[in-house]
Design a protein around this motif. Structure first.
Motif, PDB file in Angstrom:
ATOM      1  N   ASP A 164       0.824  -1.218   0.000  1.00 44.43           N
ATOM      2  CA  ASP A 164       0.000   0.000   0.000  1.00 44.43           C
ATOM      3  C   ASP A 164       0.853   1.261   0.000  1.00 44.43           C
ATOM      4  O   ASP A 164       0.407   2.332  -0.443  1.00 44.43           O
ATOM      5  CB  ASP A 164      -0.929   0.007   1.215  1.00 44.43           C
ATOM      6  N   ARG A 195      -6.093  -8.536  -4.124  1.00 44.05           N
ATOM      7  CA  ARG A 195      -5.921  -7.132  -3.748  1.00 44.05           C
ATOM      8  C   ARG A 195      -4.747  -6.473  -4.476  1.00 44.05           C
ATOM      9  O   ARG A 195      -4.718  -5.239  -4.602  1.00 44.05           O
ATOM     10  CB  ARG A 195      -5.690  -7.031  -2.231  1.00 44.05           C
ATOM     11  N   TYR A 196      -3.795  -7.292  -4.951  1.00 45.87           N
ATOM     12  CA  TYR A 196      -2.582  -6.736  -5.548  1.00 45.87           C
ATOM     13  C   TYR A 196      -2.175  -7.528  -6.783  1.00 45.87           C
ATOM     14  O   TYR A 196      -2.427  -8.731  -6.874  1.00 45.87           O
ATOM     15  CB  TYR A 196      -1.424  -6.774  -4.533  1.00 45.87           C
TER      16      TYR A 196
END
Length: 241
Positions: A97, A126-127
């Motif tokens: 993040d 998420r990534y």
């Protein structure tokens, strides 16, 4: 802010020269190099990658609360490990993040009994994530022995030594060729299963394949008390000349 990219990189069984070119690139592109480790040390994965690291890279140890000890047999073990993977996944996420690329080092191959499987499950949606396969001890063991594993129509069975004794015996008896993983405290049970299956005379033992302390013996000649977790049994195929 742009988020970072995650990679799970197989670094092989221990020899720093067994990294692939892709693994080397992903390691060198990372801002943060995360690695699993027991409380007592830095782990095989970091040792294999260390010659390729830059001085300015951040190291992020992911220290297991429990390893292959009697604690792993306790009823609380699954929840302890779930909590560990949850917490360490968020440590990795915080780096991502912040816009930093994170490489998670994995001994052998990330998706072959690898701890990265658990981090991947928690972070892949998420990534942006890349997985770089690595050389497994299943390949390094026969190379250390100078004994081929399979030939022609032989098939190979991979067996965790944590299976019950009767199941180990059944699978070994029916295999053309086999590799038994996860030894250490399971070795005496595995040796007994090899004997019960009638294949002990064909079985080889490889300890710390490709590493400085590599050791190879006939499985029948190994003292069970000396076998570490990082060892395997290699049962070559029936068609090997």
């Amino acid at each position: 802010m742009t988020v970072g990219k995650l990679s799970g990189v197989g670094v092989g069984p221990g020899d720093p020269e067994l990294l692939t070119l892709k693994a080397l690139r992903l390691i060198q592109e990372a801002d943060v190099v995360a690695y699993p480790a027991a409380k007592a040390g830095n782990g095989v994965a970091l040792s294999a990658a260390r010659p390729h690291l830059r001085a300015d890279q951040e190291l992020l140890p992911l220290v297991y609360p429990v390893t292959a000890s009697p604690e792993a047999d306790l009823p609380s073990y699954p929840q302890v490990m779930r909590d560990f993977y949850d917490a360490t996944a968020e440590e990795i996420a915080a780096k991502l993040d912040a816009g930093r690329n994170v490489c998670v080092l994995c001994e052998g191959d990330p998706f072959f009994y690898g701890s990265f499987i658990y981090w991947h499950a928690r972070l892949k949606d998420r990534y942006e994530t890349t997985v770089a396969p690595g050389v497994s001890s299943i390949m390094a063991g026969p190379a250390a022995l100078g004994v081929p594993l399979v030939l022609r129509r032989d098939t190979v069975t991979v067996i965790p030594g944590t299976l019950p004794a009767e199941e180990l015996t059944r699978r070994l008896a029916g295999a053309d060729a086999a590799v038994v993983m996860k030894l250490g405290r399971t070795f005496a049970k595995v040796r007994a299963a090899l004997e019960a299956a009638g294949v002990l005379d064909r079985a080889w033992y490889v300890e710390r394949a490709s590493q400085d302390r590599e050791r190879t013996l006939r499985a029948a000649d190994v003292d069970p008390a000396t076998a570490p977790y990082f060892s395997i049994i290699v049962l070559p195929g029936r068609e090997i000349p």
